[in-house]
Design a protein around this motif. Structure first.
Motif, PDB file in Angstrom:
ATOM      1  N   LEU A   1       0.830  -1.200   0.000  1.00 12.23           N
ATOM      2  CA  LEU A   1       0.000   0.000   0.000  1.00 12.23           C
ATOM      3  C   LEU A   1       0.872   1.260   0.000  1.00 12.23           C
ATOM      4  N   PRO A   2       0.523   2.275  -0.774  1.00  8.30           N
ATOM      5  CA  PRO A   2       1.221   3.565  -0.669  1.00  8.30           C
ATOM      6  C   PRO A   2       0.891   4.244   0.650  1.00  8.30           C
ATOM      7  N   ILE A   3       1.625   5.294   0.966  1.00  5.13           N
ATOM      8  CA  ILE A   3       1.484   5.927   2.272  1.00  5.13           C
ATOM      9  C   ILE A   3       0.077   6.487   2.467  1.00  5.13           C
ATOM     10  N   GLY A   4      -0.508   7.028   1.402  1.00  5.41           N
ATOM     11  CA  GLY A   4      -1.854   7.571   1.541  1.00  5.41           C
ATOM     12  C   GLY A   4      -2.880   6.500   1.860  1.00  5.41           C
ATOM     13  N   ALA A   5      -2.822   5.358   1.153  1.00  8.04           N
ATOM     14  CA  ALA A   5      -3.756   4.266   1.429  1.00  8.04           C
ATOM     15  C   ALA A   5      -3.494   3.649   2.797  1.00  8.04           C
ATOM     16  N   ASP A   6      -2.231   3.590   3.193  1.00  6.86           N
ATOM     17  CA  ASP A   6      -1.919   3.055   4.518  1.00  6.86           C
ATOM     18  C   ASP A   6      -2.508   3.937   5.618  1.00  6.86           C
ATOM     19  N   ARG A   7      -2.437   5.254   5.438  1.00 13.95           N
ATOM     20  CA  ARG A   7      -3.015   6.154   6.436  1.00 13.95           C
ATOM     21  C   ARG A   7      -4.541   6.056   6.453  1.00 13.95           C
ATOM     22  N   ARG A   8      -5.153   5.859   5.300  1.00 17.95           N
ATOM     23  CA  ARG A   8      -6.605   5.648   5.257  1.00 17.95           C
ATOM     24  C   ARG A   8      -6.989   4.358   5.969  1.00 17.95           C
ATOM     25  N   LEU A   9      -6.183   3.329   5.765  1.00 19.83           N
ATOM     26  CA  LEU A   9      -6.453   2.071   6.458  1.00 19.83           C
ATOM     27  C   LEU A   9      -6.304   2.247   7.964  1.00 19.83           C
ATOM     28  N   GLY A  10      -5.299   3.012   8.391  1.00 23.02           N
ATOM     29  CA  GLY A  10      -5.139   3.258   9.822  1.00 23.02           C
ATOM     30  C   GLY A  10      -6.334   3.965  10.415  1.00 23.02           C
ATOM     31  N   LEU A  11      -6.894   4.923   9.685  1.00 26.18           N
ATOM     32  CA  LEU A  11      -8.099   5.593  10.170  1.00 26.18           C
ATOM     33  C   LEU A  11      -9.283   4.638  10.210  1.00 26.18           C
ATOM     34  N   ALA A  12      -9.378   3.750   9.220  1.00 22.83           N
ATOM     35  CA  ALA A  12     -10.457   2.758   9.244  1.00 22.83           C
ATOM     36  C   ALA A  12     -10.328   1.845  10.459  1.00 22.83           C
ATOM     37  N   CYS A  13      -9.108   1.435  10.788  1.00 24.47           N
ATOM     38  CA  CYS A  13      -8.900   0.602  11.977  1.00 24.47           C
ATOM     39  C   CYS A  13      -9.277   1.362  13.249  1.00 24.47           C
ATOM     40  N   ALA A  14      -8.943   2.655  13.315  1.00 26.41           N
ATOM     41  CA  ALA A  14      -9.295   3.442  14.498  1.00 26.41           C
ATOM     42  C   ALA A  14     -10.794   3.637  14.625  1.00 26.41           C
ATOM     43  N   LEU A  15     -11.511   3.655  13.499  1.00 22.45           N
ATOM     44  CA  LEU A  15     -12.946   3.909  13.510  1.00 22.45           C
ATOM     45  C   LEU A  15     -13.788   2.649  13.591  1.00 22.45           C
ATOM     46  N   LEU A  16     -13.175   1.464  13.685  1.00 24.80           N
ATOM     47  CA  LEU A  16     -13.928   0.214  13.661  1.00 24.80           C
ATOM     48  C   LEU A  16     -14.969   0.144  14.770  1.00 24.80           C
ATOM     49  N   GLY A  17     -14.613   0.560  15.965  1.00 26.78           N
ATOM     50  CA  GLY A  17     -15.542   0.484  17.086  1.00 26.78           C
ATOM     51  C   GLY A  17     -16.475   1.667  17.196  1.00 26.78           C
ATOM     52  N   ALA A  18     -16.530   2.534  16.161  1.00 26.10           N
ATOM     53  CA  ALA A  18     -17.332   3.766  16.203  1.00 26.10           C
ATOM     54  C   ALA A  18     -17.031   4.567  17.460  1.00 26.10           C
TER      55      ALA A  18
END
Length: 603
Positions: free
Chosen positions: A129-146
């Motif tokens: 993953l490029p850095i931008g997609a990796d950061r988006r994935l990190g935000l998705a992981c942080a938002l998993l539990g709402a």
């Protein structure tokens, strides 16, 4: 409302603490930036809030400390650096595995993939993953539990302008929904542009706590950035003309060929350069940082030390004196006690350990590669051993030559078991930077159960594959089923499962997959020869009559089938390999429990 009260890290050696008596608030519905240069204590402050760093102080998330929150991932979403997932796992597999850890449905992963703009990349490996997609994935992981609160460490670092704009738009949307956002940054312009409040740190201490408008007025001012090969000559010319016109202009040499001109504009600087014949390679209007501000806090009287040591109460139900006492208490005392009153005990992580472990196992290609290697090696060894006709049938079917300490199936099961904990410590996706892998009984039982199931399937598949290969190459007359085949099958499956468990516990105790493999190999290499000498000595007593004595004790209820099963079980367990595995597993389990008591489990 996020309230950090008296956060102080433990000093290391003779150096001052990285964070010293830090007190501030991050209100809901707003984006708060924690600003400071590299080494100012921003990341340490976040780790203190998450109770990952030893020190003093306490942090309230909507009036509750972290250890009093029943489901922390549903209250606090964390992104500390890049996504710590296995590089060979797919994006979809990573999110689904973390859904099982947080108790969220699998559909939550699909929804967040669309929310953060990763549609079409679900099958991409994390390592590609490029850095931008990796950061988006990190935000998705942080938002998993709402979660209500987001804690992000340098989320905009190394991102392009468009990616940064998208990131802060998402954070702004989360705050607009009533959430709390706190992120760290080194760029004052970033803080002024994207935050509602700016908390400035310098040397681990609070410098200023301001609104974004007040921060821009007091900390930032416009300047003209100039790049010229004759920087000293242009600086002297601008200074002389400003002095002659009695204008308050300040020229700062930034090093090399760069100048920063405060109190002027691009037109005036360009005209001066033209009149003096100075070539200009770059001329642009910017907003610059004027350096550390006075140590004052907006809305508070006195110096920052008194303000941080006597925080006000803001709806958390605690008085100022109680908050001050909490700020002085160590983290272990202020945050580590058992919940009292109506507080709920934190949920064990992961919330769905069996589903989490299955997705962890099947989400990486190493599992299928190990199984394929075991099958190929077993079939090749079985064909070589069966060709001579002098090796016993059980050894042929197991692919176990005399020169090998263990058959390939046992080694493969032990390796897969070692990966179960080894990958947790090498790629800690379960905790996402929130400390060590949780030593929870549910997680351990899930890993042991999955390892045992995989070992049983592997043992059966290996024997079936070897049997079919022998029949295909040499014919069916080579295979003669022994009379004691039930005992042999029990011994075989027990060996495979025992090796898998030894790999799990060894890697869990020593935090490395190599240690799990070493625990598996220690059984035949070190323990079995020693036990063979002990069990075959002249003074060793036999337990062969134990089933008969037990039958006399139980009476007529004793069944002959029970007698046969007990006799077979004693034969299996009484073998040197069985005794060695039992002793090894007992020792590793005790070590796992003791190390779990010594290390505080994180959520």
């Amino acid at each position: 409302m996020l309230q950090a009260i008296g956060l102080t890290s433990m000093p290391r050696r003779d150096r001052p603490p990285a964070v010293d008596d830090l007190t501030f608030e991050a209100p809901p519905g707003a984006v708060t930036a924690l600003l400071g240069s590299s080494g100012s204590g921003k990341t340490t402050a976040l780790r203190l809030m998450l109770e990952l760093e030893p020190g003093r102080g306490i942090t309230y998330f909507r009036g509750r400390p972290l250890h009093r929150i029943a489901h922390p991932p549903r209250e606090v979403g964390v992104l500390l650096g890049d996504v710590p997932g296995h590089p060979s796992r797919t994006l979809r597999g990573q999110l689904r595995m973390l859904c099982a850890a947080t108790g969220a449905p699998a559909s939550r992963a699909e929804a967040l993939t669309r929310t953060v703009g990763l549609t079409g990349l679900e099958r991409r490996r994390l390592g590609t993953l490029p850095i931008g997609a990796d950061r988006r994935l990190g935000l998705a992981c942080a938002l998993l539990g709402a979660p209500h609160t987001l804690l992000l460490d340098e989320p905009g670092a190394r991102l392009s302008v468009s990616e940064s704009a998208w990131l802060y738009e998402l954070l702004r949307a989360h705050a607009a929904d009533g959430g709390t956002v706190l992120y760290t940054t080194e760029d004052p312009k970033d803080a002024a542009r994207n935050a509602d409040r700016v908390v400035t740190l310098d040397g681990g201490r609070l410098v200023a706590d301001q609104g974004a408008a007040e921060f821009s007025r007091t900390r930032l001012r416009p300047r003209v950035a100039v790049r010229t090969p004759q920087a000293a000559r242009l600086a002297e010319a601008v200074t002389q003309e400003a002095r002659a016109a009695r204008r308050p202009v300040e020229v700062v040499a930034e090093g090399g060929s760069r100048l920063s001109v405060y109190g002027s504009d691009c037109a005036a600087v360009g005209d001066t350069a033209f009149r003096h014949g100075v070539p200009v390679h770059r001329l642009a209007a910017e907003t610059g940082d004027v350096g550390p501000a006075p140590r004052t806090v907006e809305g508070r009287s006195g110096d920052i030390g008194s303000a941080s040591r006597t925080p006000q109460s803001h709806g958390s139900g605690a008085s100022g004196a109680a908050a001050s006492d909490a700020a002085r208490a160590p983290v272990g005392a202020a945050c580590g006690g058992a919940p009292t009153g109506g507080a709920r005990r934190p949920a064990r992580s992961p919330l769905r350990p069996l589903r989490y472990e299955i997705r962890r196992l099947l989400g990486v290609p190493s599992t299928s590669l190990v199984v394929a290697a075991v099958l190929l090696a077993s079939v090749a060894l079985a064909l070589l051993l069966g060709r001579g006709g002098r090796v016993a049938v059980p050894a042929v079917l197991a692919g176990w030559p005399a020169i090998s300490p263990l058959p390939p199936a046992a080694l493969g099961a032990g390796l897969l078991g070692a990966f179960s904990f080894g990958e947790e410590y090498r790629y800690p996706a379960l905790t996402s930077g929130r400390g060590a892998v949780p030593r929870r009984p549910g997680l351990l039982l899930a890993k042991l159960a999955v390892a045992a199931a995989v070992a049983l399937v592997l043992g059966v598949v290996v024997v079936a594959a070897d049997l079919e290969a022998l029949r295909f190459v040499y014919g069916a007359e080579l295979i003669n089923v022994p009379k004691n085949w039930p005992t042999l099958c029990a011994s075989w499956l027990g060996l495979i499962v025992g090796c898998a468990w030894a790999g799990v516990l060894g890697a869990g105790v020593f935090r490395a997959a190599a240690a799990g493999v070493a625990a598996v190999l220690a059984v035949p290499v070190a323990f079995v020869p020693l036990l063979q000498k002990v069990l075959t000595g002249p003074s060793v007593r036999s337990a062969a009559g134990f089933p008969a004595r037990l039958r006399e004790f139980v009476g007529p209820q004793w069944s002959p089938s029970v007698d046969r099963w007990l006799t077979g079980g004693l034969r299996v367990v009484g073998q040197p390999a069985g005794v060695a595995l039992a002793l090894m597993l007992t020792g590793l389990l005790c070590a796992y429990v003791l190390t779990g008591f010594r290390r505080k489990a994180r959520w």
